[in-house]
Design an enzyme around this catalytic site. Structure first.
Site, PDB file in Angstrom:
ATOM      1  N   ASP A 299      79.473  59.498  12.598  1.00  0.00           N
ATOM      2  CA  ASP A 299      79.591  58.343  13.349  1.00  0.00           C
ATOM      3  C   ASP A 299      79.855  58.772  15.071  1.00  0.00           C
ATOM      4  O   ASP A 299      80.282  57.490  15.716  1.00  0.00           O
ATOM      5  CB  ASP A 299      80.738  57.518  13.059  1.00  0.00           C
ATOM      6  CG  ASP A 299      80.159  56.866  11.610  1.00  0.00           C
ATOM      7  OD1 ASP A 299      79.031  56.710  11.515  1.00  0.00           O
ATOM      8  OD2 ASP A 299      80.853  56.697  10.627  1.00  0.00           O
TER       9      ASP A 299
ATOM     10  N   ASP B  12      74.008  54.661   7.396  1.00  0.00           N
ATOM     11  CA  ASP B  12      74.429  54.277   8.780  1.00  0.00           C
ATOM     12  C   ASP B  12      73.861  55.265   9.739  1.00  0.00           C
ATOM     13  O   ASP B  12      73.932  54.798  10.977  1.00  0.00           O
ATOM     14  CB  ASP B  12      75.939  54.145   8.535  1.00  0.00           C
ATOM     15  CG  ASP B  12      76.571  53.643   7.421  1.00  0.00           C
ATOM     16  OD1 ASP B  12      75.990  53.732   6.398  1.00  0.00           O
ATOM     17  OD2 ASP B  12      77.618  52.896   7.465  1.00  0.00           O
TER      18      ASP B  12
END
Length: 371
Positions: A87, A148
């Site tokens: 991330d 994601d």
């Protein structure tokens, strides 16, 4: 049309900055954020909101607030604080890259390139993936990807554009292809996560971490796919990425509830208190707006996508936004984090706030996000 919603949102950003100087929001229970340090995967969204507010209002307050966090983000990547995950794009596209895009700051560019190199180090050539979570060789996560990650790939594509170093483009492109092949099902639904043998790259199984069950379609994952594959097309011009984004969008749209804001999973049994995920609808609105910029003017999907964006954003603004709650810290009610894990199933989500504001400002002013 969207001015009131935007004005309300940017005022809340200002209040949060003023009340919690130098602090960053963390997800908690009870319709509030917990303000603390830069040690999660979500802090970039808050700084990105400051940049959006600055671009919309031209008020130096927001610019100065956003710039004040750069040293913090630099220190985090320099010391590799809680960055054993993919991330890094969420964190640095919306902070350092955003600052470079808006101001041309060479310091911000340098920080963003260091972050891109940190993300590059998560490439696992044996498996042919960017490892989602954990250190290299992690027994559970060593060969895992999650959908994601598609929103983290723009940091790598940007680094290629900045440096000309092909390695950044190549791994982002290969990871997008792998995600397309294994995370997207034939009917346009998606897995949240997929496992590969970390030694030889053999496909093992699809599954979920935050969805209802392994074979279900987690709505936020579907949203990441819509926006992520549209962005992959923007950077690569691979037509199949555009078609995959559209396919995922159709699956999402066909399953919208009456008020156009989704529940947390498309396959969860619906009961009176089944949680929504307003953040998934906000992300999808941004993805559809990206698609509308990429599609040909005569594309048969344009009218449908335009209508869904308008209807979904109107429902978010009218029924989910905290417009009538002047002291609210978040912008959108009824977001869900990890329902299966009983973590914040019905609360403010800072990424939902960011994408809601990104969509509003894009519709009103044509200002994109920082992907």
């Amino acid at each position: 049309m969207w001015s009131n919603a935007i004005e309300n949102a940017v005022v809340k950003v200002k209040k949060n900055v003023a009340k919690h100087p130098g602090k960053l929001p963390h997800i908690t229970e009870g319709q509030r954020y917990e303000w603390g340090e830069n040690d999660d995967w979500i802090e970039g969204f808050y700084v990105g909101m400051m940049w959006l507010a600055y671009e919309y209002s031209d008020e130096s307050f927001y610019k100065e607030a956003a710039e004040s966090f750069l040293a913090n983000f630099k220190d985090r990547v320099d010391r590799h604080v809680m960055l054993d995950h993919h991330d890094i794009g969420f964190l640095y596209s919306l902070s350092a890259v955003a600052q470079w895009r808006v101001t041309g700051s060479e310091e911000a560019r340098s920080v963003a390139l260091k972050a891109a190199e940190t993300l590059f180090a998560r490439w696992r050539p044996e498996a042919g993936i960017i490892q989602a979570w954990g250190k290299e060789g992690d027994p559970e996560n060593g060969g895992r990807i999650i959908i994601d990650c598609l929103l983290n790939l723009p940091l790598l594509f940007w680094a290629f554009e900045q440096t000309g170093e092909q390695k950044y483009y190549d791994i982002a492109y290969k990871h997008a292809l792998k995600s397309q092949k294994f995370l997207v099902r034939g009917d346009g639904s998606s897995y949240h996560t997929f496992y590969f043998d970390s030694q030889n790259g053999h496909a093992l199984r699809g599954g979920t971490h935050q969805g209802y069950e392994d074979g279900s379609t987690w709505t936020r994952g579907q949203a990441w796919g819509i926006y992520g594959f549209a962005l992959a097309y923007r950077y690569t011009k691979n037509e199949s990425f555009l078609q995959t984004s559209k396919q995922l969008a159709h699956y999402f749209i066909q399953r919208l509830p009456e008020d156009n804001v989704v529940y947390w999973d498309f396959d969860v049994p619906l009961e009176q208190n089944t949680p929504r995920d307003s953040s998934a609808s906000a992300i999808t609105a941004c993805g559809l707006l990206e698609l509308l910029e990429l599609l040909d003017t005569n594309d048969s999907d344009r009218q449908l996508f335009e209508k869904v964006v308008q209807d979904s954003m109107k429902s978010l603004a009218d029924n989910y936004a905290t417009t009538d709650l002047p002291d609210a810290q978040g912008l959108l009610k009824h977001g869900s984090y990890h329902v299966r894990g009983e973590r914040a199933p019905d609360d403010y989500m800072i990424w939902g706030d960011y994408y809601y504001l990104e969509a509003l400002i894009r519709m009103q002013r044509g200002i994109k996000g920082y992907w």
